[in-house]
Write an enzyme that holds these catalytic residues in place. Structure first.
Site, PDB file in Angstrom:
ATOM      1  N   ILE A 154       0.832  -1.204   0.000  1.00  0.00           N
ATOM      2  CA  ILE A 154       0.000   0.000   0.000  1.00  0.00           C
ATOM      3  C   ILE A 154       0.864   1.251   0.000  1.00  0.00           C
ATOM      4  O   ILE A 154       0.645   2.188  -0.769  1.00  0.00           O
ATOM      5  CB  ILE A 154      -0.963  -0.013   1.204  1.00  0.00           C
ATOM      6  N   ASP A 258      -8.666   7.074   9.653  1.00  0.00           N
ATOM      7  CA  ASP A 258      -9.630   6.052   9.224  1.00  0.00           C
ATOM      8  C   ASP A 258      -9.711   4.889  10.211  1.00  0.00           C
ATOM      9  O   ASP A 258     -10.621   4.076  10.136  1.00  0.00           O
ATOM     10  CB  ASP A 258      -9.242   5.530   7.836  1.00  0.00           C
ATOM     11  N   GLU A 263     -12.265  -0.011  18.111  1.00  0.00           N
ATOM     12  CA  GLU A 263     -13.289  -0.037  17.053  1.00  0.00           C
ATOM     13  C   GLU A 263     -14.335  -1.087  17.395  1.00  0.00           C
ATOM     14  O   GLU A 263     -13.999  -2.124  17.983  1.00  0.00           O
ATOM     15  CB  GLU A 263     -12.640  -0.339  15.701  1.00  0.00           C
ATOM     16  N   HIS A 281     -13.169   3.340   9.211  1.00  0.00           N
ATOM     17  CA  HIS A 281     -12.380   2.221   8.684  1.00  0.00           C
ATOM     18  C   HIS A 281     -12.831   1.860   7.261  1.00  0.00           C
ATOM     19  O   HIS A 281     -13.201   0.722   6.967  1.00  0.00           O
ATOM     20  CB  HIS A 281     -12.473   1.000   9.604  1.00  0.00           C
ATOM     21  N   LEU A 282     -12.745   2.856   6.386  1.00  0.00           N
ATOM     22  CA  LEU A 282     -13.198   2.690   4.998  1.00  0.00           C
ATOM     23  C   LEU A 282     -12.061   2.362   4.036  1.00  0.00           C
ATOM     24  O   LEU A 282     -12.280   2.319   2.833  1.00  0.00           O
ATOM     25  CB  LEU A 282     -13.897   3.980   4.515  1.00  0.00           C
TER      26      LEU A 282
END
Length: 533
Positions: A154, A258, A263, A281-282
């Site tokens: 990434i 994000d 969570e 958390h997209l």
């Protein structure tokens, strides 16, 4: 019997169909991952478990998963899986690191733009009928320095996007080579330098003991005044309290977050701060990414359960579907060599050296090392396998070394295993012929060529007449049939060995008779799983 997989989180119907098409029985129970008790009740029935982030694969669940061989995580993060516990039980843990790479990278870049231009706040203000043009004074990203922490799948995509946006990109990653940095068009730097130089810092590193709380009051103090921080990786990378303090003081001009320490994050002090953009958390939340990771995990798990191919495993060397057929005989060879030494060694093992010669040196030697360790440890720990063996060896303080070299003898390739204890050194070598069956070619430095059988007898003695007759007579009178008989010696009158392939296990009384004979120095019964794994 077909392997069975449980899908305990929501997964694409296409992924479920992939399991079925590959010959895997699949139960799709997308809500059971949230019911710990029920999941633990039924998990023992399955060979594979396919999950997303809702299912927590704890040590307790792993204990109940008596048949589980593989856990597949549709996505990159595996912090909802107890990997050490899975490894000790020999369960492979796979993820899908490439399926959502572009999606997550694009989200990080989107947050960078949103923070730079205060787009969410400006949008809300405009929708409210205000026209606060002077309030939302942003900054350009062109010409700014982008610091990328973690330049893997990434991070490298984000880096190339930054280059395309005419930013100066610097990156910190212990595994980033200078050559790769040049290919990406970026500058490789140490972390302290990145913190000091970057106008925007984006995090793309996994959450480990080393990276946890990476961004804290101390590291923020090293940053430029007015820095902007983006995190689409893992919440635990940032100490949220320290970030909030820095946002309030103005040290940090803005943040795009994000992921959070806890969570789902329905409450968080970051929420409502003017200079913070928060998303739930997209990072991987595009239809393309969700489909990609679901299909990938189904393909990977099916390939492992049906073909033995290992892809994107966290705790096991990868074995591609293409190399699996070629590698499989040598995995069995490595395991057999380990099993031989493991069965003749009673003392604690201190050091293990594995030599790969010729064509074997060009293969996936990490897998071969794991197989050799599994064979070596199995006589003491019956349920060890290629996943758990390296962990067990490390826990026992075994020093492991690996040597590769070009062809040096008559064989195209072979493996030699040398094991040291406090008092002895044992060495054995073997190869595979065209039939794919393992052969012993050297024991104790003595050359021979012996087929591997399920039941074998290994003896040592001083080279002298009558040994063949002695072994044949003692075994023959007890109706122990010899399928194959191989002898070797280092010199006339020196050390000699015999390796006998038997049709059945040697009875204890026959073994005792051999051991009591003064001509025999030692006699060890051996067992090899020649048909398994």
């Amino acid at each position: 019997m077909a392997p069975r997989v449980l899908v305990s989180d929501k997964l694409s119907p296409t992924a479920v169909q992939i399991f079925k098409d590959r010959g895997v029985e699949v139960d799709y129970l997308p809500d059971i991952g949230k019911d710990k008790e029920k999941l633990a009740e039924i998990i023992g029935e399955y060979d594979g478990l396919a999950i997303r982030s809702a299912t927590k694969v704890t040590a307790k669940l792993i204990e109940a998963a008596t048949n589980l061989k593989v856990v597949g995580r549709a996505g990159i993060g595996v912090d909802n899986v107890d990997i050490p516990a899975a490894s000790r039980r020999g369960i492979i843990v796979m993820n899908t690191p490439f399926g959502n790479s572009i999606t997550t990278a694009e989200h990080a870049v989107s947050l960078m733009f949103a923070v730079a231009r205060q787009i969410p706040e400006a949008n809300a203000s405009t929708h409210a009928g205000k026209w606060e043009k002077n309030r939302f004074m942003g900054v350009e990203i062109t010409g700014k320095t982008l610091g990328v922490v973690g330049c893997g799948n990434i991070g490298s995509i984000v880096a190339t996007r930054g280059v395309g946006l005419k930013m100066h990109v610097i990156a910190f990653d212990p595994f980033l080579s200078e050559k790769r940095a040049v290919e990406l068009g970026i500058e490789k730097v140490e972390l302290d330098e990145l913190l000091a130089r970057a106008d925007f810092i984006t995090l793309h590193t996994p959450l480990t003991d080393k990276t946890r709380n990476l961004i804290n009051a101390k590291s923020i103090a090293r940053m430029k005044d007015g820095v902007r921080i983006i995190n689409c990786a893992r919440g635990g990378l940032i100490v949220e309290k320290d970030l909030i303090d820095a946002l309030k003081s103005g040290k940090v001009a803005g943040a795009g977050i994000d992921v959070f320490e806890t969570e789902p994050a329905t409450e968080n002090p970051l929420f409502g701060m003017e200079n913070v953009v928060c998303t739930p958390h997209l990072g991987a939340a595009t239809s393309e990414a969700q489909e990609n990771v679901a299909l990938q995990v189904a393909e990977q798990m099916s390939d492992y359960l049906i073909k033995g191919a290992v892809t994107n495993a966290i705790n096991m060397p990868s074995i591609t579907a293409e190399e699996a057929p070629r590698l499989k005989p040598f995995i069995k060879l490595a395991e057999v060599l380990g099993a031989f030494v493991g069965q003749v060694t009673d003392d604690a093992i201190k050091e293990v050296e594995i030599l790969f010669d010729g064509q074997v040196a060009t293969m996936n030697t990490r897998a071969l090392v794991s197989a050799a360790l599994a064979g070596l440890i199995r006589p003491q720990v019956a349920d060890v396998n290629m996943v758990s063996a390296p962990i067990m060896a490390k826990e026992r303080g075994v020093i492991l070394s690996e040597i590769k070299r070009d062809k040096s003898g008559v064989f195209d390739g072979y493996i030699k295993l040398t094991v040291k204890t406090a008092t002895k050194t044992r060495a054995i070598a073997g190869t595979c012929f065209s039939d794919g069956k393992p052969r012993f070619i050297q024991i104790k430095g003595i050359n021979l060529e012996a087929e591997v059988g399920e039941h074998m007898l290994y003896t040592t003695n001083q080279d002298a007449p009558g040994i063949i007759g002695l072994l044949g007579t003692v075994l023959g009178k007890s109706d122990v049939n010899i399928a194959n008989f191989q002898l070797g010696r280092n010199r006339a009158g020196g050390d000699a060995i015999a390796l006998l392939y038997l049709d059945a296990p040697i009875p204890e009384d026959v073994l005792a008779e051999l051991r009591s004979n003064p001509k025999i120095d030692s006699a060890k019964p051996l067992h090899f799983d020649i048909n398994g794994g």
